[in-house]
Design an enzyme around this catalytic site. Structure first.
Site, PDB file in Angstrom:
ATOM      1  N   CYS A 150       0.795  -1.260  -0.065  1.00 51.76           N
ATOM      2  CA  CYS A 150       0.067   0.006   0.174  1.00 51.76           C
ATOM      3  C   CYS A 150       0.867   1.270  -0.043  1.00 51.76           C
ATOM      4  CB  CYS A 150      -0.903   0.015   1.094  1.00 51.76           C
ATOM      5  SG  CYS A 150      -2.208   1.241   1.331  1.00 51.76           S
ATOM      6  N   ASP A 305      -9.869  -3.552  -5.934  1.00 53.18           N
ATOM      7  CA  ASP A 305      -9.435  -2.765  -5.129  1.00 53.18           C
ATOM      8  C   ASP A 305      -9.919  -1.273  -5.175  1.00 53.18           C
ATOM      9  OD1 ASP A 305      -7.737  -1.047  -3.329  1.00 53.18           O
ATOM     10  OD2 ASP A 305      -5.762  -1.852  -3.966  1.00 53.18           O
ATOM     11  N   HIS A 334      -8.104  -5.003  -1.929  1.00 52.41           N
ATOM     12  CA  HIS A 334      -6.894  -4.341  -1.407  1.00 52.41           C
ATOM     13  C   HIS A 334      -6.134  -5.180  -0.378  1.00 52.41           C
ATOM     14  CE1 HIS A 334      -4.241  -0.900  -0.496  1.00 52.41           C
ATOM     15  NE2 HIS A 334      -4.486  -0.974   0.552  1.00 52.41           N
TER      16      HIS A 334
END
Lengths: 360, 159
Positions: A150, A305, A334
């Site tokens: 991320c 995501d 995600h």
């Protein structure tokens, strides 16, 4: 003396407690209110370095390392990094260490009010190079692999571009945003005309986790707020499902505050001005040029995501100078890119194989 | 023949959820994507921050009156500790550099001494050879043969 015949009542009570719906409600209440939280991050580890709140862990030091290139995982400033080592049998770190990789993790810790002035560049320039140095010394290796998840991946990409002289052999980015031209709803909500970034940071200091969580849940409010409980009620008799549900809920509600100045920089330079992909980002007076990245690149993007959209990830591959670069697209969300059945069965082995192939 | 079906509250709840979610999903996503929504969000944010700012100021003045340290003052102490830690980190880095410099120098010194040792060995070898060479004539000139007869008679004499 009056004697009451309670047999009928007892029978009714027995039938009542045996009713499937009642059993489900009972179990549901237990899971939500009284069940013990599962223990996360169980892979054995040792702390090899600390700085302020940050800790650098080395995993399973006792296991023989058959892979000569160590892996340093760099996590985001949002949520806690144990998602990478969620539970035995559902852990990227455990999978890699079991296969003989020397795995390290840089955990930023929980920022206090005194850390509100920490900028992203402080973490990138003051912490990551030192952590890399410690990993190299501990492992006695000549090269290093970096893995960012991320926002941690974005920070890792910036770091790799800033330090081309370092022996970074492999770079793995998991759902890491690079291009913020179209960040979905965030582009709308963080619009400079309406979102009062400076006032927010100046008033709150650090940005509370609840505010970040509110933004994430707002992306898909019904399925993010009600959905998990409907799924739990539906499959409450499946103990494996309940365990995974509890693990996910624990992680999702166990966030950390975002250091104020880092948040200001993250929203302004990345979301509002999209500086990174356009080579306009300046870190401590140095321009960040993604073309400086020469390491082998594995860039992982998830189609479902809604926090980091696939179009925010893919453009990196066109910017870097790496000869060996892969954009790996997976049919997940995600978080399910690192945890869950698909991650365990497909994504973890894929990453492990890619690392092994590129560490010879 | 009558078929009895048991009432399942959870299945009903799930169905209601799925129908509601699918019906409202697009409408909600449309609303969330509108500029007017961002504007409203900004207004709510502004009001919240105004309130929070007021609470911060009131808390600070209240703590001041009670002669208690504010969050800012407490965090300043933590910052001082962090600064000290940073200086220790810098010192550690410098020590690492010095340590590697020193170990490199010691390594070079070791090599130098080894070379010197080898050279000394050679010198000693050459000296002993040259002494040997110088001593050869003396050895050949030693009158061992003539002394023998002188000893011999002595032995014989004893006999």
């Amino acid at each position: 003396m009056v004697t009451l015949d309670t047999k009928q009542f007892d029978n009714w009570m027995e039938r009542f407690s045996e009713d499937k719906n009642i059993q489900q409600i009972k179990r549901l209440t237990e899971v939500i209110s009284s069940d013990a939280e599962p223990e996360v991050g169980q892979t054995p580890k040792e702390v090899i370095w600390t700085k302020n709140k940050a800790k650098l862990y080395r995993y399973q030091p006792a296991i023989k390392k058959t892979n000569k290139v160590p892996i340093l995982m760099i996590y985001a400033l949002i949520n806690k990094p144990y998602i990478l080592d969620l539970y035995p049998g559902n852990s990227l770190i455990e999978h890699l260490t079991d296969k003989g990789h020397d795995v390290y993790l840089l955990d930023w810790g929980t920022a206090g009010y005194e850390d509100r002035n920490m900028k992203l560049e402080d973490y990138i320039v003051d912490y990551i190079p030192r952590a890399v140095n410690k990993v190299m010394k501990t492992s006695k290796a000549k090269d290093i692999s970096l893995l960012g998840y991320c926002m941690g991946g974005t920070m890792t990409a910036v770091f790799t571009a800033l330090y081309p002289q370092l022996p970074i052999r492999n770079l793995i980015l998991m759902t890491s945003p690079i291009d913020f031209k179209d960040a979905g709803h965030y582009s709308n909500w963080l619009d400079k005309r309406y979102f009062q970034l400076d006032k927010l940071v100046d008033t709150l200091g650090n940005i509370p986790f609840e505010l970040i969580d509110f933004g994430n849940k707002l992306l898909n409010p019904i399925s993010n707020v009600v959905g998990p409980y409907v799924s739990l009620a539906d499959r409450v008799e499946n103990e494996d499902f309940v365990l995974n549900w509890k693990l996910m809920q624990k992680w999702l509600n166990d966030g950390v505050p975002f250091p104020g100045e880092s948040y200001r920089q993250w929203i302004r330079d990345f979301y509002q001005e999209n500086k990174l992909i356009n080579d306009q980002l300046v870190v401590r007076g140095r321009k960040v040029e993604l073309a400086n990245i020469k390491a082998n690149l594995l860039n992982i993007s998830a189609t479902r995501d809604n926090i980091v959209l696939p179009q925010q990830i893919a453009p990196l591959n066109d910017k870097v100078s790496s000869k060996n670069k892969t954009l790996h697209i997976v049919e997940t969300g995600h978080v399910s890119v690192v945890t869950g059945r698909k991650a365990v069965n497909e994504i973890h082995p894929y990453i492990e194989k890619w690392l092994t192939d590129n560490s010879k | 023949m009558t078929q009895t079906t048991s009432y399942d509250a959870f299945t009903m709840w799930k169905n209601v959820y799925e129908k509601t979610e699918s019906t409202w999903r697009d409408a909600i996503q449309d609303t969330l994507g509108k500029e007017s929504f961002a504007e409203s969000l900004g207004q709510i944010q502004s009001q919240y921050l105004q309130y929070q700012g007021l609470v911060n100021k009131l808390t600070e003045s209240y703590l001041k009156q009670l002669n208690l340290p504010s969050r800012e003052e407490t965090s300043n102490i933590a910052s001082l500790v962090i600064n000290v830690e940073s200086k220790v980190d810098d010192l550690e880095d410098q020590m690492d550099v010095h340590k590697s410099d020193t170990s490199r120098e010691i390594e070079q010194l070791k090599k130098g001494i080894n070379n010197l040792d080898k050279k000394m060995d050679k010198v000693i070898e050459l000296i002993s050879k040259s002494i040997e060479v110088q001593n050869i004539p003396k050895v050949t000139a030693t009158p061992t043969a003539p002394t023998a007869p002188t000893i011999q008679p002595a032995i014989n004499a004893k006999k």
